[in-house]
Design a protein around this motif. Structure first.
Motif, mmCIF file in Angstrom:
data_model
loop_
_atom_site.group_PDB
_atom_site.id
_atom_site.type_symbol
_atom_site.label_atom_id
_atom_site.label_comp_id
_atom_site.label_asym_id
_atom_site.label_seq_id
_atom_site.Cartn_x
_atom_site.Cartn_y
_atom_site.Cartn_z
ATOM 1 N N VAL A 62 -1.926 2.927 9.521
ATOM 2 C CA VAL A 62 -1.942 3.914 8.445
ATOM 3 C C VAL A 62 -2.878 3.405 7.353
ATOM 4 N N GLY A 63 -3.680 4.296 6.801
ATOM 5 C CA GLY A 63 -4.619 3.916 5.753
ATOM 6 C C GLY A 63 -4.013 4.037 4.359
ATOM 7 N N ARG A 64 -4.461 3.183 3.479
ATOM 8 C CA ARG A 64 -4.015 3.187 2.085
ATOM 9 C C ARG A 64 -4.328 4.543 1.446
ATOM 10 N N GLY A 65 -3.324 5.132 0.813
ATOM 11 C CA GLY A 65 -3.525 6.370 0.074
ATOM 12 C C GLY A 65 -3.523 7.643 0.905
ATOM 13 N N TRP A 66 -3.242 7.553 2.191
ATOM 14 C CA TRP A 66 -3.215 8.747 3.034
ATOM 15 C C TRP A 66 -2.147 9.710 2.542
ATOM 16 N N THR A 67 -2.416 10.991 2.718
ATOM 17 C CA THR A 67 -1.410 12.035 2.535
ATOM 18 C C THR A 67 -1.098 12.561 3.925
ATOM 19 N N ILE A 68 0.152 12.352 4.345
ATOM 20 C CA ILE A 68 0.570 12.656 5.708
ATOM 21 C C ILE A 68 1.607 13.775 5.678
ATOM 22 N N PHE A 80 0.848 -1.186 0.000
ATOM 23 C CA PHE A 80 0.000 0.000 0.000
ATOM 24 C C PHE A 80 0.880 1.231 0.000
ATOM 25 N N GLY A 81 0.368 2.301 -0.584
ATOM 26 C CA GLY A 81 1.144 3.525 -0.695
ATOM 27 C C GLY A 81 0.560 4.651 0.119
ATOM 28 N N VAL A 82 1.447 5.501 0.598
ATOM 29 C CA VAL A 82 1.080 6.734 1.281
ATOM 30 C C VAL A 82 2.059 7.813 0.831
ATOM 31 N N THR A 83 1.666 9.054 1.010
ATOM 32 C CA THR A 83 2.543 10.180 0.716
ATOM 33 C C THR A 83 2.880 10.857 2.036
ATOM 34 N N VAL A 84 4.167 11.019 2.302
ATOM 35 C CA VAL A 84 4.621 11.661 3.531
ATOM 36 C C VAL A 84 5.479 12.855 3.154
ATOM 37 N N ASN A 85 5.056 14.032 3.589
ATOM 38 C CA ASN A 85 5.763 15.282 3.294
ATOM 39 C C ASN A 85 6.073 15.407 1.797
ATOM 40 N N GLY A 86 5.101 15.038 0.964
ATOM 41 C CA GLY A 86 5.225 15.196 -0.472
ATOM 42 C C GLY A 86 5.972 14.083 -1.196
ATOM 43 N N VAL A 87 6.424 13.058 -0.466
ATOM 44 C CA VAL A 87 7.171 11.955 -1.076
ATOM 45 C C VAL A 87 6.331 10.678 -0.974
ATOM 46 N N ASP A 88 6.184 9.981 -2.096
ATOM 47 C CA ASP A 88 5.426 8.730 -2.113
ATOM 48 C C ASP A 88 6.258 7.592 -1.533
ATOM 49 N N HIS A 89 5.612 6.762 -0.718
ATOM 50 C CA HIS A 89 6.256 5.594 -0.104
ATOM 51 C C HIS A 89 5.327 4.403 -0.280
ATOM 52 N N GLU A 90 5.900 3.222 -0.432
ATOM 53 C CA GLU A 90 5.117 1.993 -0.525
ATOM 54 C C GLU A 90 5.624 1.018 0.523
ATOM 55 N N PHE A 91 4.688 0.379 1.219
ATOM 56 C CA PHE A 91 5.026 -0.559 2.278
ATOM 57 C C PHE A 91 4.340 -1.887 2.019
ATOM 58 N N ALA A 92 5.023 -2.960 2.368
ATOM 59 C CA ALA A 92 4.499 -4.299 2.119
ATOM 60 C C ALA A 92 3.578 -4.779 3.231
ATOM 61 N N GLU A 93 3.750 -4.225 4.439
ATOM 62 C CA GLU A 93 2.948 -4.692 5.565
ATOM 63 C C GLU A 93 2.309 -3.499 6.273
ATOM 64 N N PRO A 94 1.188 -3.720 6.955
ATOM 65 C CA PRO A 94 0.537 -2.640 7.701
ATOM 66 C C PRO A 94 1.469 -2.106 8.792
ATOM 67 N N LEU A 95 1.360 -0.820 9.063
ATOM 68 C CA LEU A 95 2.120 -0.240 10.157
ATOM 69 C C LEU A 95 1.355 0.942 10.721
ATOM 70 N N SER A 96 1.665 1.264 11.967
ATOM 71 C CA SER A 96 1.003 2.379 12.637
ATOM 72 C C SER A 96 1.683 3.688 12.242
ATOM 73 N N VAL A 97 1.052 4.790 12.591
ATOM 74 C CA VAL A 97 1.653 6.100 12.334
ATOM 75 C C VAL A 97 2.991 6.188 13.066
ATOM 76 N N ARG A 98 3.033 5.733 14.313
ATOM 77 C CA ARG A 98 4.280 5.756 15.091
ATOM 78 C C ARG A 98 5.364 4.921 14.395
ATOM 79 N N ASP A 99 5.001 3.732 13.911
ATOM 80 C CA ASP A 99 5.960 2.882 13.192
ATOM 81 C C ASP A 99 6.417 3.538 11.897
ATOM 82 N N LEU A 100 5.504 4.214 11.222
ATOM 83 C CA LEU A 100 5.837 4.912 9.985
ATOM 84 C C LEU A 100 6.896 5.978 10.244
#
Length: 71
Positions: A56-62, A7-27
């Motif tokens: 963290v939800g799929r597609g979030w912009t953080i 699943f992918g998320v965008t953090v501070n304008g940069v796209d990231h992809e993760f293979a396993e679920p993780l919490s905001v703290r883990d992110l």
């Protein structure tokens, strides 16, 4: 056989992809961002620290924001 869908998320304008679920703290830890003295916004709304252990939800912009002194 169990497969995890990335699943992918965008953090501070940069796209990231993760293979396993993780919490905001883990992110934050995974991306080597501070967990102290920061605020987190998800899709433009403040995400309270009391919820940082939620997945963290799929597609979030953080956005991870640090306090800056001055005026």
């Amino acid at each position: 056989m169990t497969s995890t869908i990335p699943f992918g998320v965008t953090v501070n304008g940069v796209d990231h992809e993760f293979a396993e679920p993780l919490s905001v703290r883990d992110l934050l830890t995974r991306l080597e961002l501070p967990c102290q003295g920061v605020a987190v916004a998800v899709d433009g709304a403040v995400f309270p620290k009391s919820r940082w252990d939620e997945p963290v939800g799929r597609g979030w912009t953080i956005e991870v924001l640090t306090a800056v002194q001055g005026g």
